[in-house]
Write an enzyme that holds these catalytic residues in place. Structure first.
Site, PDB file in Angstrom:
ATOM      1  N   LYS A   1      58.115  68.216  55.545  1.00 20.63           N
ATOM      2  CA  LYS A   1      59.460  68.113  56.104  1.00 20.63           C
ATOM      3  C   LYS A   1      59.459  67.341  57.408  1.00 20.63           C
ATOM      4  CE  LYS A   1      63.357  71.107  57.413  1.00 20.63           C
ATOM      5  NZ  LYS A   1      63.818  72.511  57.509  1.00 20.63           N
TER       6      LYS A   1
ATOM      7  N   ARG B   1      58.921  81.936  50.053  1.00 21.06           N
ATOM      8  CA  ARG B   1      58.320  81.488  51.319  1.00 21.06           C
ATOM      9  C   ARG B   1      58.538  82.543  52.405  1.00 21.06           C
ATOM     10  NH1 ARG B   1      56.828  76.913  54.330  1.00 21.06           N
ATOM     11  NH2 ARG B   1      57.913  76.540  56.297  1.00 21.06           N
TER      12      ARG B   1
ATOM     13  N   HIS C   1      55.536  74.693  60.156  1.00 20.31           N
ATOM     14  CA  HIS C   1      56.623  74.688  61.129  1.00 20.31           C
ATOM     15  C   HIS C   1      56.291  73.741  62.268  1.00 20.31           C
ATOM     16  CE1 HIS C   1      58.232  78.905  59.847  1.00 20.31           C
ATOM     17  NE2 HIS C   1      58.764  77.933  59.158  1.00 20.31           N
TER      18      HIS C   1
ATOM     19  N   TYR D   1      61.120  85.216  61.421  1.00 21.00           N
ATOM     20  CA  TYR D   1      60.696  86.148  60.372  1.00 21.00           C
ATOM     21  C   TYR D   1      60.540  87.575  60.902  1.00 21.00           C
ATOM     22  CZ  TYR D   1      59.790  82.017  57.534  1.00 21.00           C
ATOM     23  OH  TYR D   1      59.939  80.851  56.832  1.00 21.00           O
TER      24      TYR D   1
ATOM     25  N   HIS E   1      63.436  79.912  47.308  1.00 23.55           N
ATOM     26  CA  HIS E   1      62.952  79.676  48.675  1.00 23.55           C
ATOM     27  C   HIS E   1      62.553  80.977  49.359  1.00 23.55           C
ATOM     28  CE1 HIS E   1      62.419  77.374  52.337  1.00 23.55           C
ATOM     29  NE2 HIS E   1      63.137  78.257  53.002  1.00 23.55           N
TER      30      HIS E   1
ATOM     31  N   ARG F   1      56.912  75.126  50.896  1.00 29.74           N
ATOM     32  CA  ARG F   1      58.266  74.796  50.473  1.00 29.74           C
ATOM     33  C   ARG F   1      58.245  74.320  49.024  1.00 29.74           C
ATOM     34  NH1 ARG F   1      57.322  72.517  55.563  1.00 29.74           N
ATOM     35  NH2 ARG F   1      58.592  73.419  57.247  1.00 29.74           N
TER      36      ARG F   1
END
Length: 307
Positions: free
Chosen positions: A166, A244, A275, A284, A241, A141
């Site tokens: 995150k 990513r 994640h 994805y 972003h 990120r």
């Protein structure tokens, strides 16, 4: 009403629960300043809605996101004193459609790096070139990249340690040898250009400070134009972003083409990307038609296998 102190108390509680709250702190600080400027003694739905929709030209999804941040703060205040109002869910109607990511090709990433090399000042140019390459090569990120400390890079082992992610967890990212070499080259250059810095950050601004999230976004947009990149979808253009997303999709495509057991490998990609749950990585699979075609072909082959 000491809005600033109430905000700091709220942020401290959320951070103790593992949330970083960087973006929340910035926006909620603006909100509390708005309340103070209007002499508000309590948080009202009227004030919350007026502030959330104050960027007139913004998308409704952005208004809703701003109001959502206020709602969390309002819940905290309401628990302390019921006089504070909590904005209800759905107050700002907006589409929940997820933005279609721009999947960068290797040629487009190279064009972005060349465009970054034209930025004013050799350190600024080198920093943004390194940032773009790092995001494209690791899928981290943006916030994680700019929070990296120099000490988080182990050139001997070819590792980056990503801290304060995150979800409040740290992880180590093994780097390709070219990425390790590129970071070493960048560090040699920045040490020569700026022996004395104001920050321990890995990536430095032209003045020797840590990069600011907002400034990175502002700088990146002109690079997209200069690189000649165009939106592939009318709903969204190339974003930083999306580097990513591109990394994740490229990794999955490579695994499919190599005949790897993608189902078994997916948790590794989830861990690398940071994640919290592998289910977030499954998204994805729908990001590229080619990826869906390969997945469908794999399923068809599996169904025809007599074993």
């Amino acid at each position: 009403m000491n809005w600033g102190q109430h905000l700091q108390d709220y942020l401290a509680i959320r951070r103790a629960m593992g949330f970083t709250m960087e973006r929340h702190e910035k926006l909620l600080t603006q909100f509390t300043e708005y309340l103070a400027a209007h002499g508000a003694a309590t948080l009202s739905i009227e004030h919350a809605l007026a502030w959330a929709t104050s960027p007139d030209a913004a998308d409704a999804r952005w208004w809703a996101a701003r109001l959502s941040m206020v709602r969390g703060f309002a819940v905290h205040l309401h628990a302390l004193d019921a006089v504070h109002q909590v904005p209800p869910h759905g107050l700002i109607p907006h589409s929940r459609r997820r933005t279609v990511p721009h999947l960068y090709t290797a040629t487009e990433i190279a064009a972005l790096v060349r465009a970054a090399g034209q930025l004013s000042g050799p350190l600024r140019a080198a920093t943004y070139q390194s940032l773009i390459c790092l995001l494209a090569a690791t899928g981290m990120r943006v916030g994680e990249a700019i929070r990296l400390e120099r000490a988080d890079f182990d050139a001997d082992l070819g590792l980056l340690t990503v801290r304060g992610t995150k979800f409040g967890k740290s992880r180590q990212l093994p780097l390709h040898s070219t990425v390790t070499a590129g970071l070493q080259e960048y560090l040699h250059l920045r040490d020569r250009l700026m022996p004395q810095t104001h920050s321990g950050a890995l990536l430095l601004s032209a003045r020797g400070f840590r990069l600011r999230y907002e400034r990175v976004w502002v700088t990146f947009h002109p690079l997209v134009i200069q690189a000649g990149l165009t939106p592939r979808s009318p709903s969204s253009g190339p974003r930083i972003h999306d580097l990513r997303h591109s990394f994740a999709v490229a990794t999955l495509l490579d695994w499919y083409r190599e005949g790897a057991d993608v189902q078994a490998m997916l948790p590794r990609l989830s861990t690398y990307l940071g994640h919290a749950d592998p289910k977030h990585t499954y998204w994805y699979l729908s990001a590229a038609p080619e990826l869906l075609a390969l997945a469908a072909d794999r399923l068809h082959t599996h169904q025809e296998d007599p074993r």
